[in-house]
Motif scaffolding. Structure first.
Motif, PDB file in Angstrom:
ATOM      1  N   GLY A  99      16.427  14.513 -19.199  1.00  0.00           N
ATOM      2  CA  GLY A  99      16.302  13.077 -19.299  1.00  0.00           C
ATOM      3  C   GLY A  99      15.951  12.623 -20.708  1.00  0.00           C
ATOM      4  N   ALA A 100      15.659  11.341 -20.831  1.00  0.00           N
ATOM      5  CA  ALA A 100      15.333  10.773 -22.134  1.00  0.00           C
ATOM      6  C   ALA A 100      13.999  11.316 -22.630  1.00  0.00           C
ATOM      7  N   ALA A 101      13.956  11.689 -23.886  1.00  0.00           N
ATOM      8  CA  ALA A 101      12.730  12.227 -24.474  1.00  0.00           C
ATOM      9  C   ALA A 101      12.797  12.077 -25.991  1.00  0.00           C
ATOM     10  N   GLY A 102      11.645  11.966 -26.587  1.00  0.00           N
ATOM     11  CA  GLY A 102      11.576  11.897 -28.044  1.00  0.00           C
ATOM     12  C   GLY A 102      11.501  10.472 -28.566  1.00  0.00           C
ATOM     13  N   VAL A 103      11.039  10.351 -29.805  1.00  0.00           N
ATOM     14  CA  VAL A 103      10.817   9.032 -30.405  1.00  0.00           C
ATOM     15  C   VAL A 103      11.320   9.007 -31.848  1.00  0.00           C
ATOM     16  N   LEU A 104      12.002   7.932 -32.191  1.00  0.00           N
ATOM     17  CA  LEU A 104      12.339   7.632 -33.577  1.00  0.00           C
ATOM     18  C   LEU A 104      11.217   6.785 -34.156  1.00  0.00           C
ATOM     19  N   VAL A 105      10.690   7.169 -35.311  1.00  0.00           N
ATOM     20  CA  VAL A 105       9.672   6.379 -36.003  1.00  0.00           C
ATOM     21  C   VAL A 105      10.201   5.977 -37.368  1.00  0.00           C
ATOM     22  N   LYS A 106      10.059   4.689 -37.699  1.00  0.00           N
ATOM     23  CA  LYS A 106      10.406   4.184 -39.033  1.00  0.00           C
ATOM     24  C   LYS A 106       9.171   3.523 -39.635  1.00  0.00           C
ATOM     25  N   ALA A 107       8.860   3.879 -40.877  1.00  0.00           N
ATOM     26  CA  ALA A 107       7.676   3.338 -41.541  1.00  0.00           C
ATOM     27  C   ALA A 107       7.906   3.292 -43.037  1.00  0.00           C
ATOM     28  N   ALA A 108       7.196   2.386 -43.696  1.00  0.00           N
ATOM     29  CA  ALA A 108       7.292   2.288 -45.147  1.00  0.00           C
ATOM     30  C   ALA A 108       6.712   3.536 -45.801  1.00  0.00           C
ATOM     31  N   LYS A 109       7.219   3.854 -46.978  1.00  0.00           N
ATOM     32  CA  LYS A 109       6.717   5.007 -47.714  1.00  0.00           C
ATOM     33  C   LYS A 109       5.324   4.718 -48.271  1.00  0.00           C
TER      34      LYS A 109
END
Length: 296
Positions: free
Chosen positions: A221-231
């Motif tokens: 099934g669905a698993a995992g996360v995309l994370v976006k953040a400033a440097k």
């Protein structure tokens, strides 16, 4: 003598805001937001980068070799501030900046700006505008409503596994950003499986989907996360991490459970559409605090 930008800071009426628009939907969204509030705007579309519809409605469309015309246009419009927004698919090569006399006069600064990583490049470009007496501003200054809010933005709240992946991916993005490489990472099952490089977030997510397809990443099934953040230490006037409906679509195709962005330091393009896409796809969208404490 007081400059226009100094006057604006001291409470005097602001001059026109010059928008230098690259690709993507974000420049158009910001333009619409500013116009709705009655802000005077002068739109400069970057030839070959700005969306065709936006370029057609721009006050002027200019290529990389027309820097002199760019500053002339901003001066004629009485701009005192400038916002650089939108994607750039490729850096200009040396021949593309051999244009008008204004370009040639500024050539040493332009060539110097083209050396280094993405963040240092953008900071140097800002320096060129500020040397011309223009105050560089960011989305945080002119359209803060487009910034991600804290907490759950769409979908069901992340479960324990997703929270752990979110915290791990956030740490990975911080380390990645220290090297001025990228602003995104994906973690699944306590393992970082992808880091964003020069290819950008969309291509990174496509790579994650391929890893699942060939069996290098196995989950039920669905698993995992995309994370976006400033440097860390990033100049927040340019290149803030951004998500939108397309990000949700690709995250769904990669089999992820959700997306997290840094609240107050990341942009959500078309928030209502993004939230609807996430809900329809069974993903969550979450706004992390700056230190990532709510992802632990």
């Amino acid at each position: 003598m007081t400059s226009a930008s100094d006057a604006a800071e001291n409470g005097a009426p602001k001059g026109c805001l010059g928008i230098i628009a690259g690709g993507g939907r974000l420049p158009g969204l910001i333009l619409a937001d500013l116009k709705a509030r009655g802000e005077p705007v002068h739109l400069v579309a970057i030839k070959g980068e700005a969306e065709p519809e936006l370029a057609a409605s721009a006050d002027i469309e200019l290529g990389w070799g027309q820097i002199g015309q760019l500053f002339k246009s901003l001066k004629q419009a009485q701009c005192d501030r400038v916002l650089l927004i939108g994607g750039i698919t490729k850096r200009p090569d040396f021949t593309s900046v051999m244009g008008d006399l204004g370009t040639m006069r500024r050539l040493p600064a332009i060539l110097k700006a083209m050396i280094g990583g993405d963040d240092s490049l953008l900071t140097r470009v800002i320096g060129i505008f500020e040397a011309e007496g223009l105050k560089a501003v960011g989305v945080r200054d002119v359209a803060p409503a487009l910034l991600a809010r804290e907490g759950l933005l769409a979908g069901k709240g992340p479960d324990g596994d997703a929270q752990a992946d979110m915290a791990l991916a956030y740490k990975a993005v911080q380390r990645l950003g220290e090297l001025d490489i990228g602003q995104a990472a994906v973690a699944i099952g306590g393992r970082v499986i992808a880091l964003e490089g020069a290819e950008g977030t969309d291509a990174m997510l496509a790579r994650c989907a391929e890893l699942r397809r060939i069996g290098r990443v196995k989950t039920k099934g669905a698993a995992g996360v995309l994370v976006k953040a400033a440097k860390p230490g990033q100049d927040l006037r340019v290149d803030l991490p951004t998500i939108g409906p397309r990000t949700v679509e690709l995250a769904k195709a990669a089999g992820l459970a959700g997306i997290a962005v840094e609240a107050g330091y990341a942009l959500v393009a078309d928030e209502a559409e993004t939230a609807a896409a996430a809900k329809a796809g069974g993903l969550f969208v979450f706004g992390l605090t700056r230190d990532g404490s709510d992802a632990a």
